[in-house]
Design a protein around this motif. Structure first.
Motif, PDB file in Angstrom:
ATOM      1  N   SER A   1     -10.805  16.836   7.787  1.00  0.00           N
ATOM      2  CA  SER A   1     -11.256  16.171   7.055  1.00  0.00           C
ATOM      3  C   SER A   1     -10.211  15.349   6.122  1.00  0.00           C
ATOM      4  N   ALA A   2     -10.629  13.960   5.834  1.00  0.00           N
ATOM      5  CA  ALA A   2      -9.732  13.366   5.055  1.00  0.00           C
ATOM      6  C   ALA A   2      -9.642  13.872   3.830  1.00  0.00           C
ATOM      7  N   LEU A   3      -8.429  13.524   3.054  1.00  0.00           N
ATOM      8  CA  LEU A   3      -8.043  13.803   1.617  1.00  0.00           C
ATOM      9  C   LEU A   3      -8.475  12.460   1.077  1.00  0.00           C
ATOM     10  N   SER A   4      -8.745  12.492  -0.405  1.00  0.00           N
ATOM     11  CA  SER A   4      -8.958  11.334  -1.336  1.00  0.00           C
ATOM     12  C   SER A   4      -7.396  11.202  -1.639  1.00  0.00           C
ATOM     13  N   LEU A   5      -6.913  10.006  -2.057  1.00  0.00           N
ATOM     14  CA  LEU A   5      -5.604   9.596  -2.575  1.00  0.00           C
ATOM     15  C   LEU A   5      -5.072  10.389  -3.696  1.00  0.00           C
ATOM     16  N   GLU A   6      -6.138  10.826  -4.550  1.00  0.00           N
ATOM     17  CA  GLU A   6      -6.061  11.645  -5.681  1.00  0.00           C
ATOM     18  C   GLU A   6      -5.595  13.155  -4.932  1.00  0.00           C
TER      19      GLU A   6
ATOM     20  N   ASP B   1      -3.181   3.516   4.228  1.00  0.00           N
ATOM     21  CA  ASP B   1      -3.602   4.366   5.432  1.00  0.00           C
ATOM     22  C   ASP B   1      -3.037   5.342   6.230  1.00  0.00           C
ATOM     23  N   ARG B   2      -1.765   5.287   6.309  1.00  0.00           N
ATOM     24  CA  ARG B   2      -0.842   6.080   7.105  1.00  0.00           C
ATOM     25  C   ARG B   2      -0.697   7.460   6.291  1.00  0.00           C
ATOM     26  N   LEU B   3      -0.774   7.269   4.981  1.00  0.00           N
ATOM     27  CA  LEU B   3      -0.477   8.097   3.980  1.00  0.00           C
ATOM     28  C   LEU B   3      -1.880   9.204   4.044  1.00  0.00           C
ATOM     29  N   THR B   4      -3.018   8.599   4.083  1.00  0.00           N
ATOM     30  CA  THR B   4      -4.192   9.330   4.158  1.00  0.00           C
ATOM     31  C   THR B   4      -4.538   9.770   5.418  1.00  0.00           C
ATOM     32  N   GLU B   5      -3.989   9.198   6.484  1.00  0.00           N
ATOM     33  CA  GLU B   5      -4.079   9.719   7.955  1.00  0.00           C
ATOM     34  C   GLU B   5      -3.464  10.760   8.293  1.00  0.00           C
ATOM     35  N   ARG B   6      -2.274  10.762   7.680  1.00  0.00           N
ATOM     36  CA  ARG B   6      -1.363  12.124   8.087  1.00  0.00           C
ATOM     37  C   ARG B   6      -1.818  13.226   7.208  1.00  0.00           C
ATOM     38  N   TRP B   7      -2.120  12.989   6.043  1.00  0.00           N
ATOM     39  CA  TRP B   7      -2.760  14.168   5.269  1.00  0.00           C
ATOM     40  C   TRP B   7      -4.083  14.598   5.580  1.00  0.00           C
ATOM     41  N   ARG B   8      -4.405  15.800   6.006  1.00  0.00           N
ATOM     42  CA  ARG B   8      -5.646  16.365   6.315  1.00  0.00           C
ATOM     43  C   ARG B   8      -6.216  17.700   5.818  1.00  0.00           C
ATOM     44  N   ARG B   9      -7.248  18.021   5.574  1.00  0.00           N
ATOM     45  CA  ARG B   9      -7.655  19.299   5.141  1.00  0.00           C
ATOM     46  C   ARG B   9      -8.386  19.686   6.534  1.00  0.00           C
ATOM     47  N   LEU B  10      -7.936  20.892   7.020  1.00  0.00           N
ATOM     48  CA  LEU B  10      -8.256  21.534   8.405  1.00  0.00           C
ATOM     49  C   LEU B  10      -9.162  22.773   7.980  1.00  0.00           C
TER      50      LEU B  10
ATOM     51  N   VAL C   1      -3.912  13.740  -2.280  1.00  0.00           N
ATOM     52  CA  VAL C   1      -2.904  13.539  -1.778  1.00  0.00           C
ATOM     53  C   VAL C   1      -1.638  13.612  -2.754  1.00  0.00           C
ATOM     54  N   PHE C   2      -1.829  12.771  -3.777  1.00  0.00           N
ATOM     55  CA  PHE C   2      -0.908  12.769  -4.867  1.00  0.00           C
ATOM     56  C   PHE C   2      -0.841  14.027  -5.717  1.00  0.00           C
ATOM     57  N   ARG C   3      -1.857  14.962  -5.719  1.00  0.00           N
ATOM     58  CA  ARG C   3      -1.652  16.325  -6.386  1.00  0.00           C
ATOM     59  C   ARG C   3      -0.848  16.987  -5.509  1.00  0.00           C
ATOM     60  N   TYR C   4      -1.033  17.057  -4.067  1.00  0.00           N
ATOM     61  CA  TYR C   4      -0.246  17.701  -3.244  1.00  0.00           C
ATOM     62  C   TYR C   4       1.430  17.431  -3.308  1.00  0.00           C
ATOM     63  N   LEU C   5       1.508  15.848  -3.097  1.00  0.00           N
ATOM     64  CA  LEU C   5       2.830  15.297  -3.185  1.00  0.00           C
ATOM     65  C   LEU C   5       3.477  15.835  -4.381  1.00  0.00           C
TER      66      LEU C   5
END
Lengths: 299, 218
Positions: A276-281, A216-225, A283-287
């Motif tokens: 808007s929220a990013l999917s875990l996938e 949750d924290r991971l997907t909370e701090r990762w956002r598309r603006l 986030v993973f790609r960006y990381l």
């Protein structure tokens, strides 16, 4: 933190052409940790180190507060493992597996095993060679869980399954995990599998842990603006990445979505900043992508 | 421990167990065709080849099912895993010996099988021990290659050595001396042979246990 189910601290192991470099993370009781990384990132090596199949050159690994090198049998009695290569002989049936494992685990629960088989739709008297790959995986999963392990370690269990069967296996796993409140370390490169069950995510790439935190924290701090700016050439906050401008229209991604960033962007944006929220996938790609480009910069 | 040995016999050695009656039938046919005396000379080849085949088959089954990983993730001490393989290998070799001995004893007219059967069983046990030691040290692929060429090397190497080291009258004298010593110690010889076989088997067992307990499974 004293009651951690699994703790790795600075675990290092070197192979020709690959280094698992100071891997650290902690799995608390009741959590399902998604262990994510691309192929060759070091997931299986880490799991083999946890299981004592490999030896670390540096660092410590404790399972239930015990050291695998000294208390291997006590740990393994409370551990369930399912690997990518299913370690089940071709000629055995589910009945045979039950008879064998009941001798290994003092806490083996035959009724529970039969219950899983019924629930997963796995025939009891067919030899493994006659089962579909999905059913073999479900049988191995049932076998790994029937002794009520405190920690379940799954290493790419859905690899090689077609999407439908993979979904079935994940569903079965999610139901069981939700009901029984057990700790799970679930490794896969198929990130979408983690969306369904993981509540904690550890990302590994090129032998290094690059993120380890609640999902949750991971997907909370990762956002598309998305926002508009009056001056299309204006400078933007350094916390924005993958910035795309089309005239005054800007889209970007951030891994630090917070009140301060909202205020900063509010000063340059003309109108509202949509997040808007990013999917875990994603986030993973960006990381992994940023980790790779950082590695390239280092070179 | 018994259940582990039984698991190994019923899984890894299942197909090899099925060849035990086949060995008995083969030896019966050979004894009927060649006579028990001449057929007994083939006991050594039959038992060692079957013991070698059984070891290879079990190693193949292990490799196919990734059995080492399975065992090492279960709460079973590595020493037990190795012990079960050594005990099941011993049981199987004794069964091969029995399958060969029974027809020879029955058709030979005596209650006891010829001495060549004991030698064959001893050789089968030694071969099983050496095979398992190499298997636990290097794995299935290496042991299957080594033993394929190793057996050829042992057979032809022995013949070559005998030819080189025991030529002419000197060799004949040495062999005659050996035979005379064996004759004079005929009561002691079986025990010496059995002790030698046991020492080799136990030493290889201990070595395999130590290797497997420390082995990394990459």
């Amino acid at each position: 933190m004293n009651g951690a189910i699994l703790r790795l601290e600075g675990v290092t192991r070197e192979f020709p052409g690959f280094v698992l470099d100071r891997v650290s993370f902690t799995l608390e009781p009741g959590y399902v940790m998604g262990f994510v990384g691309p192929n060759g990132a070091g997931k299986t090596t880490t799991i083999k180190l946890i299981l004592g199949l490999l030896r670390a050159e540096a660092g410590t690994i404790t399972v239930f507060g015990m050291d695998m090198r000294r208390q291997a049998l006590a740990i393994k009695r409370q551990l369930g493992y399912l690997g990518e290569k299913l370690a089940l002989p071709d000629g055995v049936t589910a009945e045979w597996v039950a008879a064998f494992l009941s001798r290994c685990f003092p806490t083996w629960d035959g009724g529970r095993f039969q219950g899983y088989l019924r629930r997963f739709g796995v025939p009891r008297n067919k030899p493994v060679r006659a089962l579909s790959k999905g059913n073999r995986t479900k049988l191995a999963l049932a076998a790994a869980m029937a002794h009520r392990p405190r920690l379940l370690i799954l290493d790419e269990p859905t690899s090689g399954l077609d999407p439908l069967v993979r979904h079935e296996v994940i569903e079965a796993l999610r139901d069981v995990v939700a009901e029984e409140d057990r700790s799970v370390l679930f490794s896969t490169h198929i990130v979408s599998d983690h969306e369904a069950i993981a509540d904690f995510v550890t990302v590994i790439n090129d032998g290094r842990v690059i993120a380890s935190e609640p999902r949750d924290r991971l997907t909370e701090r990762w956002r598309r603006l998305t926002f508009r700016v009056d001056d299309p050439a204006c400078g933007l906050d350094a916390r924005l990445r993958d910035v795309r401008r089309q005239g005054s229209h800007v889209t970007a991604v951030t891994d630090d979505y917070c009140e301060d960033l909202r205020r900063t962007l509010g000063r340059v944006a003309s109108g509202a900043v949509e997040a808007s929220a990013l999917s875990l996938e994603e986030v993973f790609r960006y990381l992994v992508g940023s980790n790779r480009s950082r590695g390239a910069d280092d070179i | 421990m018994i259940w582990l040995v039984w698991s190994d016999l019923s899984l890894g050695h299942r197909s090899s167990l099925a060849t035990v009656p086949l060995a008995a039938v083969l030896m019966t046919v050979l004894a009927l065709v060649m006579g028990p005396g001449e057929a007994a000379a083939l006991a050594l080849v039959l038992v060692t080849m079957m013991a070698w085949g059984a070891g290879l088959r079990a190693a193949y089954e292990d490799d196919k099912a990734d059995a080492w990983t399975l065992f090492r993730t279960l709460p079973i001490a590595p020493a037990w895993v190795v012990a079960s393989r050594y005990l099941s290998g011993l049981v199987l070799t004794l069964l091969f010996g029995l399958a060969v001995a029974l027809p020879l004893a029955l058709l030979g007219g005596g209650p006891r099988p010829p001495v060549t059967v004991y030698v064959a069983v001893g050789a089968g046990i030694v071969l099983t021990g050496l095979f398992q030691a190499v298997y636990y040290r290097f794995g299935y692929r290496t042991v299957s290659t080594w033993f394929r060429y190793g057996l050829l090397l042992v057979v032809f190497g022995t013949m070559l050595l005998a030819r080189l080291l025991l030529p002419g009258a000197g060799g004949a004298t040495f062999l005659a001396g050996l035979a005379a010593w064996a004759e004079a110690n005929s009561a002691l010889l079986p025990f010496l042979m059995a002790a030698l076989v046991a020492v080799i088997y136990v030493a290889s067992w201990l070595y395999a246990t130590s290797v497997f307990a420390r082995k990394e499974l990459t």
